[in-house]
Enzyme design. Structure first.
Site, PDB file in Angstrom:
ATOM      1  N   TYR A  12       0.832  -1.224   0.000  1.00 27.81           N
ATOM      2  CA  TYR A  12       0.000   0.000   0.000  1.00 27.81           C
ATOM      3  C   TYR A  12       0.863   1.270   0.000  1.00 27.81           C
ATOM      4  O   TYR A  12       0.819   2.071  -0.938  1.00 27.81           O
ATOM      5  CB  TYR A  12      -0.932  -0.064   1.215  1.00 27.81           C
ATOM      6  N   ILE A  13       1.661   1.456   1.031  1.00 39.18           N
ATOM      7  CA  ILE A  13       2.436   2.696   1.116  1.00 39.18           C
ATOM      8  C   ILE A  13       3.583   2.660   0.106  1.00 39.18           C
ATOM      9  O   ILE A  13       3.909   3.657  -0.540  1.00 39.18           O
ATOM     10  CB  ILE A  13       2.972   2.915   2.554  1.00 39.18           C
ATOM     11  N   ASN A  36       1.686  -9.945   0.846  1.00 38.51           N
ATOM     12  CA  ASN A  36       0.494  -9.148   1.180  1.00 38.51           C
ATOM     13  C   ASN A  36       0.230  -8.104   0.092  1.00 38.51           C
ATOM     14  O   ASN A  36      -0.240  -7.001   0.384  1.00 38.51           O
ATOM     15  CB  ASN A  36       0.690  -8.457   2.540  1.00 38.51           C
ATOM     16  N   LEU A  60      12.850 -11.280   1.957  1.00 33.54           N
ATOM     17  CA  LEU A  60      13.990 -10.765   2.732  1.00 33.54           C
ATOM     18  C   LEU A  60      14.628 -11.866   3.582  1.00 33.54           C
ATOM     19  O   LEU A  60      15.743 -11.707   4.065  1.00 33.54           O
ATOM     20  CB  LEU A  60      13.547  -9.625   3.650  1.00 33.54           C
ATOM     21  N   SER A 125       6.397   3.223  13.253  1.00 29.30           N
ATOM     22  CA  SER A 125       4.971   3.454  13.465  1.00 29.30           C
ATOM     23  C   SER A 125       4.753   4.207  14.762  1.00 29.30           C
ATOM     24  O   SER A 125       5.541   4.068  15.717  1.00 29.30           O
ATOM     25  CB  SER A 125       4.294   2.083  13.557  1.00 29.30           C
ATOM     26  N   TYR A 149       3.794  -6.970  17.035  1.00 29.70           N
ATOM     27  CA  TYR A 149       4.047  -6.107  15.870  1.00 29.70           C
ATOM     28  C   TYR A 149       4.780  -4.845  16.317  1.00 29.70           C
ATOM     29  O   TYR A 149       5.836  -4.483  15.777  1.00 29.70           O
ATOM     30  CB  TYR A 149       2.722  -5.740  15.179  1.00 29.70           C
ATOM     31  N   LYS A 153       8.787  -3.303  15.675  1.00 30.67           N
ATOM     32  CA  LYS A 153       9.199  -1.958  15.219  1.00 30.67           C
ATOM     33  C   LYS A 153      10.179  -1.332  16.208  1.00 30.67           C
ATOM     34  O   LYS A 153      11.179  -0.738  15.821  1.00 30.67           O
ATOM     35  CB  LYS A 153       7.977  -1.038  15.074  1.00 30.67           C
ATOM     36  N   ASN A 179      -1.729   7.354  11.007  1.00 28.65           N
ATOM     37  CA  ASN A 179      -2.667   6.416  10.358  1.00 28.65           C
ATOM     38  C   ASN A 179      -2.824   6.707   8.864  1.00 28.65           C
ATOM     39  O   ASN A 179      -3.626   7.571   8.492  1.00 28.65           O
ATOM     40  CB  ASN A 179      -4.028   6.482  11.055  1.00 28.65           C
ATOM     41  N   ASN A 199      -8.498  -2.176   9.747  1.00 29.14           N
ATOM     42  CA  ASN A 199      -8.413  -0.738   9.974  1.00 29.14           C
ATOM     43  C   ASN A 199      -9.700  -0.017   9.587  1.00 29.14           C
ATOM     44  O   ASN A 199     -10.475  -0.503   8.772  1.00 29.14           O
ATOM     45  CB  ASN A 199      -7.218  -0.158   9.208  1.00 29.14           C
ATOM     46  N   ARG A 292     -11.836  -2.415  21.565  1.00 28.79           N
ATOM     47  CA  ARG A 292     -10.940  -3.442  21.021  1.00 28.79           C
ATOM     48  C   ARG A 292      -9.705  -3.500  21.921  1.00 28.79           C
ATOM     49  O   ARG A 292      -9.137  -2.455  22.261  1.00 28.79           O
ATOM     50  CB  ARG A 292     -10.565  -3.031  19.592  1.00 28.79           C
TER      51      ARG A 292
HETATM   52  P1  NAD Z   1       1.659  -3.703   3.040  1.00 28.95           P
HETATM   53  O1  NAD Z   1       1.427  -5.020   3.668  1.00 28.95           O
HETATM   54  O2  NAD Z   1       0.692  -3.211   2.035  1.00 28.95           O
HETATM   55  O3  NAD Z   1       3.129  -3.651   2.414  1.00 28.95           O
HETATM   56  C1  NAD Z   1       4.199  -4.394   2.936  1.00 28.95           C
HETATM   57  C2  NAD Z   1       4.821  -5.161   1.786  1.00 28.95           C
HETATM   58  O4  NAD Z   1       5.919  -5.930   2.269  1.00 28.95           O
HETATM   59  C3  NAD Z   1       3.857  -6.133   1.115  1.00 28.95           C
HETATM   60  O5  NAD Z   1       3.853  -5.895  -0.280  1.00 28.95           O
HETATM   61  C4  NAD Z   1       4.427  -7.520   1.441  1.00 28.95           C
HETATM   62  O6  NAD Z   1       4.186  -8.443   0.406  1.00 28.95           O
HETATM   63  C5  NAD Z   1       5.897  -7.205   1.643  1.00 28.95           C
HETATM   64  N1  NAD Z   1       6.633  -8.125   2.506  1.00 28.95           N
HETATM   65  C6  NAD Z   1       6.302  -8.542   3.754  1.00 28.95           C
HETATM   66  N2  NAD Z   1       7.232  -9.382   4.226  1.00 28.95           N
HETATM   67  C7  NAD Z   1       8.188  -9.497   3.279  1.00 28.95           C
HETATM   68  C8  NAD Z   1       9.404 -10.224   3.171  1.00 28.95           C
HETATM   69  N3  NAD Z   1       9.828 -11.028   4.143  1.00 28.95           N
HETATM   70  N4  NAD Z   1      10.123 -10.118   2.031  1.00 28.95           N
HETATM   71  C9  NAD Z   1       9.707  -9.306   1.027  1.00 28.95           C
HETATM   72  N5  NAD Z   1       8.584  -8.613   1.072  1.00 28.95           N
HETATM   73  C10 NAD Z   1       7.820  -8.698   2.181  1.00 28.95           C
HETATM   74  O7  NAD Z   1       1.780  -2.643   4.244  1.00 28.95           O
HETATM   75  P2  NAD Z   1       1.827  -1.059   4.214  1.00 28.95           P
HETATM   76  O8  NAD Z   1       0.582  -0.551   4.844  1.00 28.95           O
HETATM   77  O9  NAD Z   1       2.209  -0.582   2.886  1.00 28.95           O
HETATM   78  O10 NAD Z   1       2.992  -0.813   5.260  1.00 28.95           O
HETATM   79  C11 NAD Z   1       4.332  -0.628   4.872  1.00 28.95           C
HETATM   80  C12 NAD Z   1       5.203  -0.495   6.106  1.00 28.95           C
HETATM   81  O11 NAD Z   1       4.728   0.586   6.901  1.00 28.95           O
HETATM   82  C13 NAD Z   1       5.182  -1.736   7.009  1.00 28.95           C
HETATM   83  O12 NAD Z   1       6.475  -1.923   7.523  1.00 28.95           O
HETATM   84  C14 NAD Z   1       4.227  -1.338   8.113  1.00 28.95           C
HETATM   85  O13 NAD Z   1       4.511  -2.007   9.301  1.00 28.95           O
HETATM   86  C15 NAD Z   1       4.498   0.151   8.241  1.00 28.95           C
HETATM   87  N6  NAD Z   1       3.370   0.894   8.796  1.00 28.95           N
HETATM   88  C16 NAD Z   1       2.140   0.797   8.223  1.00 28.95           C
HETATM   89  C17 NAD Z   1       1.055   1.462   8.791  1.00 28.95           C
HETATM   90  C18 NAD Z   1      -0.318   1.327   8.195  1.00 28.95           C
HETATM   91  O14 NAD Z   1      -1.297   1.620   8.889  1.00 28.95           O
HETATM   92  N7  NAD Z   1      -0.474   0.929   6.941  1.00 28.95           N
HETATM   93  C19 NAD Z   1       1.230   2.251   9.945  1.00 28.95           C
HETATM   94  C20 NAD Z   1       2.506   2.361  10.488  1.00 28.95           C
HETATM   95  C21 NAD Z   1       3.578   1.676   9.908  1.00 28.95           C
HETATM   96  N1  UFG Z   2     -12.038   1.213  14.678  1.00 27.39           N
HETATM   97  C1  UFG Z   2     -13.385   0.938  14.777  1.00 27.39           C
HETATM   98  N2  UFG Z   2     -13.881  -0.053  13.977  1.00 27.39           N
HETATM   99  C2  UFG Z   2     -13.109  -0.770  13.104  1.00 27.39           C
HETATM  100  C3  UFG Z   2     -11.733  -0.455  13.014  1.00 27.39           C
HETATM  101  C4  UFG Z   2     -11.218   0.551  13.819  1.00 27.39           C
HETATM  102  O1  UFG Z   2     -14.106   1.547  15.555  1.00 27.39           O
HETATM  103  O2  UFG Z   2     -13.629  -1.647  12.420  1.00 27.39           O
HETATM  104  C5  UFG Z   2     -11.488   2.335  15.500  1.00 27.39           C
HETATM  105  C6  UFG Z   2     -10.398   1.892  16.453  1.00 27.39           C
HETATM  106  O3  UFG Z   2     -10.945   1.477  17.664  1.00 27.39           O
HETATM  107  C7  UFG Z   2      -9.566   3.183  16.549  1.00 27.39           C
HETATM  108  C8  UFG Z   2      -9.718   3.823  15.173  1.00 27.39           C
HETATM  109  O4  UFG Z   2     -10.889   3.256  14.621  1.00 27.39           O
HETATM  110  O5  UFG Z   2     -10.119   4.037  17.495  1.00 27.39           O
HETATM  111  C9  UFG Z   2      -8.543   3.556  14.235  1.00 27.39           C
HETATM  112  O6  UFG Z   2      -8.311   2.152  14.154  1.00 27.39           O
HETATM  113  P1  UFG Z   2      -7.343   1.523  13.051  1.00 27.39           P
HETATM  114  O7  UFG Z   2      -7.368   0.046  13.235  1.00 27.39           O
HETATM  115  O8  UFG Z   2      -7.688   2.068  11.718  1.00 27.39           O
HETATM  116  O9  UFG Z   2      -5.929   2.127  13.420  1.00 27.39           O
HETATM  117  P2  UFG Z   2      -5.083   1.986  14.783  1.00 27.39           P
HETATM  118  O10 UFG Z   2      -4.802   3.379  15.228  1.00 27.39           O
HETATM  119  O11 UFG Z   2      -5.679   1.073  15.735  1.00 27.39           O
HETATM  120  O12 UFG Z   2      -3.767   1.255  14.229  1.00 27.39           O
HETATM  121  C10 UFG Z   2      -2.935   1.866  13.256  1.00 27.39           C
HETATM  122  C11 UFG Z   2      -2.185   0.807  12.460  1.00 27.39           C
HETATM  123  C12 UFG Z   2      -1.252   0.041  13.340  1.00 27.39           C
HETATM  124  C13 UFG Z   2      -0.365   0.984  14.087  1.00 27.39           C
HETATM  125  C14 UFG Z   2      -1.196   2.008  14.831  1.00 27.39           C
HETATM  126  C15 UFG Z   2      -0.341   3.036  15.515  1.00 27.39           C
HETATM  127  O13 UFG Z   2      -3.097  -0.102  11.898  1.00 27.39           O
HETATM  128  O14 UFG Z   2      -0.439  -0.756  12.539  1.00 27.39           O
HETATM  129  O15 UFG Z   2      -2.034   2.693  13.896  1.00 27.39           O
HETATM  130  O16 UFG Z   2       0.415   3.677  14.553  1.00 27.39           O
HETATM  131  F1  UFG Z   2       0.361   0.273  14.983  1.00 27.39           F
END
Ligand code: NAD
Ligand code: UFG
Length: 336
Positions: A12-13, A36, A60, A125, A149, A153, A179, A199, A292
């Protein structure tokens, strides 16, 4: 023109960041095991940018494959997105999370060291702040972890600090994302979670498009204005642009920095729900559920360091986040 290695670049990112890198004129090498994500995301990034991505399906955990990438290309810097990210799943299968996130990162760092590549942007994160005593959260706040998780980090951040202490030729930025939501304006790339989303924003999108019936709102008795959880939602394109600023910074100011990427504004679950209804013209049914496990009441960033150090600020507002999330969802109801 620099060559940037992006791990997890099909995700995604990652995919949004790869697009911005290409548009900036950088040459991008993506490695991803597609655990993923789908290759289609990168095909669409190529289409949108009119440029080619060098892609290798590599895990990796496979040191040999990883080493071969560094031999083959003249890599200037690495953006390390690859990792598993589902908090709930990490509680159930902690060893897989530690194996993938920690061993994967150690392998990457080993290959970088061996080949003299010492510029790194790491996806951390806001979860590393645990349950903060107050908001907004600055980078100086104490860190802690409440699940495997988050602990992965935190451990990686500490490994990177140790690495920097051992050799301060390393230039490292730990980006602590709040987020990430939304999608590219084109509606061609976006977030494509497998199964039922964990999420908030993807869950709301799926209710709006008619694939899920009702949004569970996890708790309406928090100490917040409307009782629901407050978070700092940031548009994924703003987040992607933050990575370009981080790379620029690495090339002129060596060192190790942890930097928040957020907007500095918190929104409640109900505020997000209403903004999404407005953007989509759909009604999103909801029901109040118990809190939750592990959720906190409020989390939003102090963003002054990102502004001072990187010259970066999020520019896209909540309406735009919702419009772009909805465009992606409605144009791609079944994802990629
Ligand atoms: P994502 O799952 O969409 O992207 C992660 C990618 O890494 C995927 O394409 C997956 O296939 C790949 N991957 C996982 N394990 C691997 C491995 N061993 N070797 C090679 N590829 C591998 O997730 P995202 O939302 O794009 O997040 C990217 C990064 O940002 C992650 O490290 C995540 O922890 C961090 N992050 C995400 C959020 C969020 O809410 N999306 C918030 C904070 C931090
Ligand atoms: N929530 C709901 N219903 C849902 C999903 C979420 O009410 O179905 C609420 C949660 O309780 C929270 C808010 O919406 O209050 C946001 O929840 P998310 O799951 O979207 O996001 P979080 O803040 O819980 O988690 C995100 C990332 C994690 C990261 C965290 C802190 O998903 O990976 O931010 O950076 F660890």
């Amino acid at each position: 023109m620099s060559q940037i290695l992006v791990t997890g670049g099909a995700g995604y990112i990652g995919s949004h960041t790869v697009l911005e890198l290409l548009e900036n004129g950088d040459e991008v090498i993506v490695i991803d095991n597609l655990s993923n994500s789908k290759l289609e995301s990168l095909k669409r990034v190529e289409e949108l940018s009119g440029k080619k991505i060098i892609f290798h399906q590599i895990d990796l955990l496979n040191k040999d494959d990883l080493g071969a990438e560094f031999k083959k290309y003249d890599i200037d810097a690495v953006i390390h997105f690859a990792g598993l990210k589902a908090v709930g799943e990490s509680v159930k299968i902690p060893l897989s999370y530690y194996q993938n996130n920690l061993t994967g990162t150690l392998n990457l760092l080993g290959a970088m060291k061996e080949h003299g590549v010492k510029k790194l942007v790491f996806s951390s994160s806001a979860t590393v702040y645990g349950d903060p005593d107050s908001v907004p959260i600055t980078e100086a706040f104490p860190t802690s972890a409440t699940n495997p998780y988050g602990r992965s980090k935190l451990i990686i951040e500490e490994i990177l600090r140790d690495l920097y202490v051992s050799d301060n030729e390393w230039d490292i930025i730990l980006l602590r994302y709040f987020n990430p939501v939304g999608a590219h304006k084109s509606g061609r790339i976006g977030e494509d979670p497998a199964g039922i989303p964990n999420n908030l924003m993807p869950y709301i999108s799926k209710v709006a498009v008619g694939q899920l019936e009702i949004l569970p709102v996890y708790g309406n008795d928090y100490d917040t204005p409307d009782g629901t959880g407050v978070r700092d939602y940031i548009h994924v394109v703003d987040l992607a642009l933050g990575h370009l600023k981080a790379l620029e910074h690495l090339s002129v100011h060596p060192g190790l920095e942890a930097i928040n990427l957020g907007t500095g504004r918190g929104y409640s679950v109900f505020e997000i729900l209403h903004a999404f209804e407005q953007a989509s013209g759909k009604t999103v049914a909801f029901e109040i559920k118990p809190r939750r496990t592990g959720d906190i009441a409020k989390c939003f960033a102090d963003t002054s360091k990102a502004d001072d150090v990187l010259g970066w600020k999020a520019e896209r507002d909540l309406a735009e986040m919702c419009e772009d999330a909805w465009r992606w969802q409605s144009m791609n109801p079944n994802g990629y």
